[in-house]
Scaffold this motif. Structure first.
Motif, mmCIF file in Angstrom:
data_model
loop_
_atom_site.group_PDB
_atom_site.id
_atom_site.type_symbol
_atom_site.label_atom_id
_atom_site.label_comp_id
_atom_site.label_asym_id
_atom_site.label_seq_id
_atom_site.Cartn_x
_atom_site.Cartn_y
_atom_site.Cartn_z
ATOM 1 N N TRP A 222 -53.516 49.352 11.578
ATOM 2 C CA TRP A 222 -54.171 48.759 11.991
ATOM 3 C C TRP A 222 -54.747 47.919 10.215
ATOM 4 C CZ3 TRP A 222 -59.567 48.378 11.220
ATOM 5 C CH2 TRP A 222 -59.754 47.347 11.603
ATOM 6 N N ASN B 258 -52.949 46.664 8.335
ATOM 7 C CA ASN B 258 -52.677 44.863 8.357
ATOM 8 C C ASN B 258 -53.789 44.086 8.570
ATOM 9 O OD1 ASN B 258 -50.047 44.282 9.379
ATOM 10 N ND2 ASN B 258 -49.933 45.256 11.536
ATOM 11 N N LYS B 259 -55.121 44.770 8.779
ATOM 12 C CA LYS B 259 -56.579 43.470 8.777
ATOM 13 C C LYS B 259 -56.809 43.351 7.376
ATOM 14 C CE LYS B 259 -56.287 42.513 13.058
ATOM 15 N NZ LYS B 259 -56.428 41.500 13.485
ATOM 16 N N THR C 257 -46.362 46.842 10.775
ATOM 17 C CA THR C 257 -46.292 47.969 11.745
ATOM 18 C C THR C 257 -44.100 47.539 12.299
ATOM 19 O OG1 THR C 257 -46.968 45.814 12.147
ATOM 20 C CG2 THR C 257 -47.069 46.839 13.648
#
Lengths: 273, 358
Positions: B146, B149-150, B262
């Protein structure tokens, strides 16, 4: 020789026994409402074989766990080599020269006999993880030095033939012996044995008794042991502590214990009419 | 007959504690090294490097890493994918921030950064064990993916959110980027595999490895003997993280060249590496290699048999792979919980006695 620590004397078989190595003073241990040990005091002299006996549930193993630092008593203090031992973690107690075996064997089943005994030397290792990665210089030298000590112990306990065998393949009696080897590998000044002869046949008991006496006389190791077999206890030990329901009910030489009325009552039972 | 230790006497403890005490094993090991370093690079083509050899080598490093943690120290981890991502993103950031420094050093540094991160996520292991620890590391897996990705800083604010490895050379040879030769990819991975294998073996045959195994087999007894559980467990997490980080860096930088987190480092990756060590053998360096080879070769083999041999559609073969892999894992857990390494050990014991078993 009752309870008072003498300075120095020599036993009939020529071993010298010194002053108190470890003193337990007024130890009380509780688990919630259960009092496991109540106001127990005794000492272990340097070089002697000290037995702790008592009926089931008397608190013998709890006592051993207090000595090995696994339980911290609520009251009382532990003196080691004359000075107060602060509360410490079990792995710190090991560095002080106290080693033990367990009632139900606590070997590392996935490792060979040799590796198991080598783990006993862990407190002696000085080389760090980076030098061991390279395996040259200090790490290798230490490994060899420790291996030499371990091989002596393997010879001593006559387990040469099984040194590369995985522990999980060994029979019970040999496992007990390997566990003793692992404890001895640490070259302890105080060796705690929790029922070293439980579940053994007569021959195995004789072997084990011989090893215990040899350890005591050859290495001068002080030994505290818990055992249920009375003939073994009376033959091996210099002095005996008797416990019942968490209390100390007797302390003295095997002969004194044999004639102690309270001890006889605890073992044989007494009528309350 | 073929495999004998007769006449092979260890006359010193040094000789007895070496990695391959039996002469035949030792020569076979040297032989494999010579072939791997001096023969294969001259013959390897793109298909062999990209489909088989490079993934095998990279997964071997990851499997050694996880095997140290799970197989040797007994701490279950489901965060391997996330930890590989840490290695990959550290490598990417280092590569783009310090282009003048050799990427060989960057790979090692990525390993060190991952070691620090994994140690941090290993802290709960001091309190929790078994399944609960597995769940804690699972949280690490999802959190790390996460995060990558963020937070745009990690992918240098690129529009796609992907990271791609720029072209870098070592001694004038291109080793990353789209223009890399097959043999160069293979060779870089091989160097790190050899390095990691030797380090892992040295650690596991010495006192550090014994501490880990003591904690795995019986932590209470280990503590009584003088093993500091905090240090032993965290060192296992750190060493494991170092290897997994290197694997992640190579997987992204050398093998794929461009990744989306991911997709490349999801939970499937964690399970895949876990399956490798289960099939290969927990607590065995050889098992890590065997498991990696098995998991890399199985889909290739099935594809060749079903698609190439029988002419089935590709998707059917791909789905059958899952069925067969799953079945084999269950079979291994039931029949041989110690994996391929144990089969290998048994085969060697049989060979020693062959042809006279009594």
């Amino acid at each position: 020789m009752n309870n008072v620590s003498q300075d120095h004397f020599v036993t009939a078989d020529g071993r010298s026994i010194g002053g108190a190595l470890m003193e337990m003073q007024n130890i009380t241990l509780r688990f919630g409402g259960v009092v496991a040990l109540e106001d127990i005091s005794f000492d272990i002299l340097e070089g002697e074989v000290r037995a702790i006996i008592g009926p089931n549930g008397a608190g013998k193993s709890s006592m051993l766990n207090v000595i090995s630092g696994f339980y911290v008593p609520q009251e009382g203090q532990v003196l080691y080599r004359g000075s107060l031992r602060p509360a410490m973690k079990p792995f710190q107690v090991a560095t002080q020269g106290i080693a033990r075996t367990f009632q139900n064997i606590a070997l590392f089943e996935g490792m060979s006999v040799l590796d198991n005994v080598m783990t006993g030397r862990i407190t002696k290792i000085k080389s760090g993880i980076f030098s061991q990665m390279i395996w040259k210089g200090r790490a290798e030298r230490e490994e060899i030095e420790n291996r030499e000590v371990v091989e002596k112990i393997i010879d001593f306990l006559e387990i040469q033939a099984i040194r590369k065998t995985p522990v999980s393949r060994l029979p019970y009696g040999l496992k007990k012996r390997v566990e003793l080897a692992r404890a001895l590998a640490a070259e302890p000044s105080l060796l705690l044995l929790d029922e070293p002869m439980a579940g053994m046949n007569v021959e195995e008991k004789e072997d084990m008794s011989r090893f215990i006496l040899d350890v005591n006389s050859e290495f001068g190791t002080t030994i505290a042991l818990i055992e249920h077999d009375m003939s073994v206890v009376m033959d091996l030990s210099d002095r005996v502590v008797v416990m019942d329901y968490g209390k100390k009910i007797g302390d003295g030489t095997p002969d004194e214990i044999r004639n102690n009325q309270e001890v006889i009552d605890a073992y044989l039972g007494v009528s309350h009419d | 007959m073929l495999y004998r230790e007769a006449g092979d006497f260890s006359t010193s403890y040094t000789a007895d504690s070496q990695t391959f005490p039996i002469r035949f094993d030792r020569y076979r090991y040297y032989f494999i090294l010579v072939v791997a370093f001096l023969v294969i690079p001259f013959f390897v083509n793109d298909y062999w490097a990209n489909a088989i050899l490079v993934p095998f080598l990279i997964y071997s490093i990851a499997a050694i890493g996880l095997n140290i943690l799970t197989g040797y120290c007994g701490q279950v981890s489901l965060g391997t994918g996330g930890f590989m991502a840490v290695g990959a993103y550290s490598f990417y950031k280092l590569m783009t921030a310090f282009p003048e420094i050799s990427i060989m050093l960057h790979v090692l540094l990525s390993g060190c950064i991952t070691a620090a991160v994994v140690t941090l996520f290993g802290l709960p292991s001091l309190r929790i064990k078994g399944f609960y620890l597995a769940v804690a590391t699972l949280a690490a897996q999802f959190f790390l993916v996460w995060m990558f990705n963020k937070v745009p800083w990690f992918y240098n604010y690129s529009m796609t959110g992907m990271i791609g490895s720029p072209e870098r050379t070592v001694l004038g040879i291109v080793v990353t980027g789209p223009n890399t030769d097959a043999w160069a990819k293979y060779f870089v991975c091989l160097i790190f595999v050899t390095l990691c294998g030797i380090i892992a073996r040295n650690l596991t045959r010495g006192s550090v490895g014994r501490k880990w195994m003591a904690i795995r087999d019986m932590d209470i007894a280990a503590e009584i003997i003088g093993v500091n559980p905090l240090k032993a467990k965290l060192s296992a997490f750190a060493v494991s993280g170092f290897f997994i980080g290197i694997a992640g860096a190579l997987y992204f930088g050398v093998f794929l060249g461009a990744v989306e987190v991911t997709e490349a480092f999801g939970i499937e990756k964690s399970f895949m590496v876990l399956f490798m060590i289960i099939i290969g053998g927990l607590g065995s360096i050889f098992g890590s290699f065997a498991g990696a080879a098995f998991m890399v070769l199985l889909p290739v083999l099935l594809k060749n048999v079903f698609v190439g041999g029988l002419g089935w559609p590709t998707d059917l073969a791909a789905h059958l792979y899952f069925v067969i892999a799953g079945g084999l894992i269950i079979m291994f857990l039931i029949l041989e919980p110690h994996g391929l390494a144990q089969l290998w050990r048994l085969a060697k014991e049989k060979l020693r006695l062959w042809p006279f078993p009594h």
